[in-house]
Design an enzyme around this catalytic site. Structure first.
Site, mmCIF file in Angstrom:
data_model
loop_
_atom_site.group_PDB
_atom_site.id
_atom_site.type_symbol
_atom_site.label_atom_id
_atom_site.label_comp_id
_atom_site.label_asym_id
_atom_site.label_seq_id
_atom_site.Cartn_x
_atom_site.Cartn_y
_atom_site.Cartn_z
ATOM 1 N N TYR A 1 0.891 -1.769 -0.006
ATOM 2 C CA TYR A 1 0.583 0.296 -0.086
ATOM 3 C C TYR A 1 0.976 0.994 -0.239
ATOM 4 C CZ TYR A 1 -3.716 3.099 1.204
ATOM 5 O OH TYR A 1 -5.153 4.169 1.097
ATOM 6 N N LYS B 1 1.003 4.160 -2.514
ATOM 7 C CA LYS B 1 0.647 5.191 -2.644
ATOM 8 C C LYS B 1 1.512 6.388 -3.057
ATOM 9 C CE LYS B 1 -3.970 4.354 -2.288
ATOM 10 N NZ LYS B 1 -5.048 5.015 -2.874
#
Length: 254
Positions: A160, A164
């Protein structure tokens, strides 16, 4: 580019926006606010009943299209419907995303690939398709959803965080290449946001411990992210491009 001023109420009247992941969480809050501010919204969501759910909630103010953002042909077909319906696109919000968590030692290849397919590839494919239209039409605005996880390390968030971080970098490149076409590209990096999923994921002691690390002492709410997305969609942000708007209660200032 000539400066023409802006609506001090940040109105979006006569604007057409695409919001991916627009039937839940942050995407839903953004779609709600854009419609309240006068925009027509096309919601892209992976749900099979996207069209029906959108019509039931918004009536004639929005259309809903079932789209898997990892599939280029689905994106192109949906954008054609948006153009056929509204004749133009002014705004894109890439809010569709996923969080598949595990520690770096044990994270599966499947989790890594799916995270990057939806969060990074999906955001790029939609931005690319919409960007081609905005280049021809004279400009517009693209807003990508990053995260505080793009800026700091979070336990069990390796895929994640990496995805991002890629969103922030992608945003900068798109902003640099497309500024000449009057296209603003920015991203938003929220802390934990109390969507239905957020409430479940951060319930109990885990949430209390996390809030202690945030100087403001609390998590965020979807409408707070929507407020940032409204500013970035408005003409008031016309000089802002390539930026990452951090909405984290001070978490990353430490």
């Amino acid at each position: 580019m000539e400066y023409k001023g802006f609506d001090v109420n940040f109105g979006l009247k006569n604007k057409v926006a695409i919001v991916t992941g627009g039937l839940s969480g942050i995407g839903e809050a953004i779609a709600d606010l854009y419609i309240k501010k006068g925009a027509k919204v096309a919601i892209f969501d992976v749900k099979k009943d996207t069209a029906e759910e959108t019509k039931e909630k918004y009536g004639e103010a929005a259309i809903g299209l079932t789209v898997d953002v990892t599939q280029k042909l689905q994106i192109e077909a949906a954008i054609k419907i948006v153009m056929d319906t509204y004749s133009k696109i002014d705004l894109l919000v890439n809010s569709a995303g996923i969080a598949l968590l595990d520690d770096a030692e044990n994270l599966s290849e499947e989790y890594w690939d799916k995270t990057f397919a939806i969060n990074v590839k999906g955001s790029f494919l939609v931005a690319q398709a919409v960007g081609k239209i905005l280049i021809k039409s004279g400009g517009g605005k693209i807003i990508n959803m990053a995260s505080q996880a793009a800026l700091v390390a979070l336990d069990n968030h390796v895929a994640y965080c990496a995805s991002k971080g890629a969103i922030v970098s992608m945003t900068k490149v798109l902003a640099y290449e497309w500024a000449q076409y009057n296209i603003n590209v920015n991203c938003i990096s929220p802390t934990v946001i109390l969507t239905e999923l957020g409430k479940k994921a951060w319930a109990g002691q885990a949430g209390e411990d996390m809030k202690k690390q945030i100087p403001a002492g609390r998590f965020g709410y979807p409408d707070e992210v929507a407020a940032c997305a409204l500013f970035l969609a408005s003409d008031g942000s016309s000089l802002m491009t390539g930026e990452n708007m951090v909405l984290d209660g001070g978490y990353t200032v430490k």
